[in-house]
Design a protein around this motif. Structure first.
Motif, PDB file in Angstrom:
ATOM      1  N   ARG A  52      -7.946   7.993  -2.277  1.00  0.00           N
ATOM      2  CA  ARG A  52      -7.029   8.188  -3.408  1.00  0.00           C
ATOM      3  C   ARG A  52      -6.960   6.932  -4.280  1.00  0.00           C
ATOM      4  NH1 ARG A  52      -3.968  11.483   0.493  1.00  0.00           N
ATOM      5  NH2 ARG A  52      -2.791   9.647   1.190  1.00  0.00           N
ATOM      6  N   ARG A  53      -6.881   5.759  -3.633  1.00  0.00           N
ATOM      7  CA  ARG A  53      -6.811   4.510  -4.405  1.00  0.00           C
ATOM      8  C   ARG A  53      -8.093   4.278  -5.188  1.00  0.00           C
ATOM      9  NH1 ARG A  53      -5.066   2.622   0.648  1.00  0.00           N
ATOM     10  NH2 ARG A  53      -6.719   1.054   0.836  1.00  0.00           N
ATOM     11  N   THR A 111      -9.126   5.241 -14.039  1.00  0.00           N
ATOM     12  CA  THR A 111      -8.553   4.288 -15.003  1.00  0.00           C
ATOM     13  C   THR A 111      -9.613   3.363 -15.591  1.00  0.00           C
ATOM     14  OG1 THR A 111      -7.972   2.744 -13.222  1.00  0.00           O
ATOM     15  CG2 THR A 111      -6.282   4.322 -13.914  1.00  0.00           C
ATOM     16  N   LEU A 158      -4.742  12.570 -13.267  1.00  0.00           N
ATOM     17  CA  LEU A 158      -4.833  11.470 -14.224  1.00  0.00           C
ATOM     18  C   LEU A 158      -5.575  11.865 -15.490  1.00  0.00           C
ATOM     19  CD1 LEU A 158      -5.676   8.571 -11.742  1.00  0.00           C
ATOM     20  CD2 LEU A 158      -3.530   8.887 -12.981  1.00  0.00           C
ATOM     21  N   GLU A 201      -1.373  -0.115  -1.904  1.00  0.00           N
ATOM     22  CA  GLU A 201      -0.271   0.273  -2.776  1.00  0.00           C
ATOM     23  C   GLU A 201       1.020   0.348  -1.962  1.00  0.00           C
ATOM     24  OE1 GLU A 201      -1.636   3.885  -4.580  1.00  0.00           O
ATOM     25  OE2 GLU A 201      -3.039   2.840  -5.910  1.00  0.00           O
ATOM     26  N   VAL A 204      -6.389  14.173  -7.224  1.00  0.00           N
ATOM     27  CA  VAL A 204      -6.013  12.855  -7.733  1.00  0.00           C
ATOM     28  C   VAL A 204      -6.614  12.627  -9.119  1.00  0.00           C
ATOM     29  CG1 VAL A 204      -6.179  10.370  -7.324  1.00  0.00           C
ATOM     30  CG2 VAL A 204      -5.796  11.936  -5.399  1.00  0.00           C
ATOM     31  N   ARG A 213      -8.285   6.683  -8.166  1.00  0.00           N
ATOM     32  CA  ARG A 213      -7.395   6.250  -9.246  1.00  0.00           C
ATOM     33  C   ARG A 213      -7.994   5.067 -10.006  1.00  0.00           C
ATOM     34  NH1 ARG A 213      -2.929   8.048  -5.730  1.00  0.00           N
ATOM     35  NH2 ARG A 213      -2.943   6.057  -4.604  1.00  0.00           N
ATOM     36  N   TYR A 214      -8.564   4.118  -9.260  1.00  0.00           N
ATOM     37  CA  TYR A 214      -9.214   2.978  -9.911  1.00  0.00           C
ATOM     38  C   TYR A 214     -10.332   3.461 -10.831  1.00  0.00           C
ATOM     39  CZ  TYR A 214     -11.970  -1.240 -10.617  1.00  0.00           C
ATOM     40  OH  TYR A 214     -12.664  -2.274 -11.199  1.00  0.00           O
TER      41      TYR A 214
END
Length: 272
Positions: free
Chosen positions: A64-65, A72, A98, A250, A94, A68-69
């Protein structure tokens, strides 16, 4: 994940069992696609390796992290190799939260999870599950469903979450990684997570077999240095190759007392 893909049951070394690694992981992740046999096998594994369910959860949080990275930083296409069941807030959930335009293809060699996996992605735009052998790089990248979702002439991310654990040295895992990297255009990313040389994992294997719960298939545990070498030619994103809990943690991540001692490594590399 270092748990049996097709173990033998306690009735004898050649007796087949129904439990499935993807469904066992799904159980540990509080998913819905597992049965009583999977749960029983999961409990046997936990008896021999109590830390393994945590590692599965930590790995899912890592993905997930990383997703997201990537979103973005402009990535909207994802190829998840050796995906297992795409449930429990996974890549497409995820990424598309976004950016709804994100495209995701899950690839797994296990045809027994195809029906469930396709049900799990049904209704999600630009998302597919494909049964294919990830070692066949051209077969994956040229698969009609992959081509229908992803434009591989544009930057995309390849996720190898424990895929390489089941690729022995004689099958040249570095060459497999390099083949995918060669096929990626500039601006693409590669994410790898991999079990390291962990005495507790090896001890768990021995206990599991000693109790006649079954036999583990051959797996290849690799050191942090070996994992780093798999990113040859790529620019590693900070903090480099580190234990999974230490890759850009996180606030809502599950807390572990000694995260630096986790023998499961990960990194994210960018192709210039």
């Amino acid at each position: 994940m270092a748990v049996p893909q097709q173990a033998a049951d306690s009735g004898g070394p050649d007796s087949p069992v129904l439990p499935n690694i993807a469904r066992i992981r799904n159980f540990w992740l509080n998913g819905s696609r597992h049965n009583g046999d999977d749960r029983e096998m999961a409990q046997r594994i936990e008896l021999c390796g109590p830390h393994i369910p945590y590692l599965v959860r930590a790995q899912r949080s890592l993905v997930r992290r990383q997703v997201r990275y990537l979103v973005t930083h402009g990535i909207t296409q994802f190829l998840d190799l050796g995906s297992g069941l795409p449930e429990s807030d996974y890549v497409h959930h995820v990424a598309q939260r976004l950016d709804p335009t994100c495209r995701v293809v899950y690839v797994d060699v296990d045809a027994s999870i195809e029906t469930d996996s396709k049900e799990l992605v049904a209704g999600a735009d630009n998302t597919a599950f494909v049964v294919a052998d990830c070692r066949d790089v051209d077969g994956v990248l040229e698969h009609p469903e992959v081509r229908a979702i992803c434009d591989t002439s544009r930057p995309f991310a390849v996720l190898m979450t424990e895929l390489l654990l089941h690729i022995p040295d004689e099958e040249d895992p570095a060459g497999l990684v390099a083949s995918y990297v060669d096929a990626m255009p500039s601006g693409s990313y590669l994410a790898i997570s991999h079990f390291g040389e962990d005495d507790r994992v090896l001890e768990g294997f021995q206990i599991f077999e000693g109790l006649r719960f079954g036999r583990f298939p051959a797996v290849s545990l690799r050191s942090r240095e070996q994992v780093e070498k798999l990113f040859a030619g790529l620019d590693l994103v900070d903090p480099g190759v580190v234990p999974v809990p230490l890759w850009r943690p996180e606030p809502d991540d599950e807390v572990l007392r000694n995260p630096s001692e986790v023998r499961m490594y990960t990194g994210l590399g960018r192709k210039d």
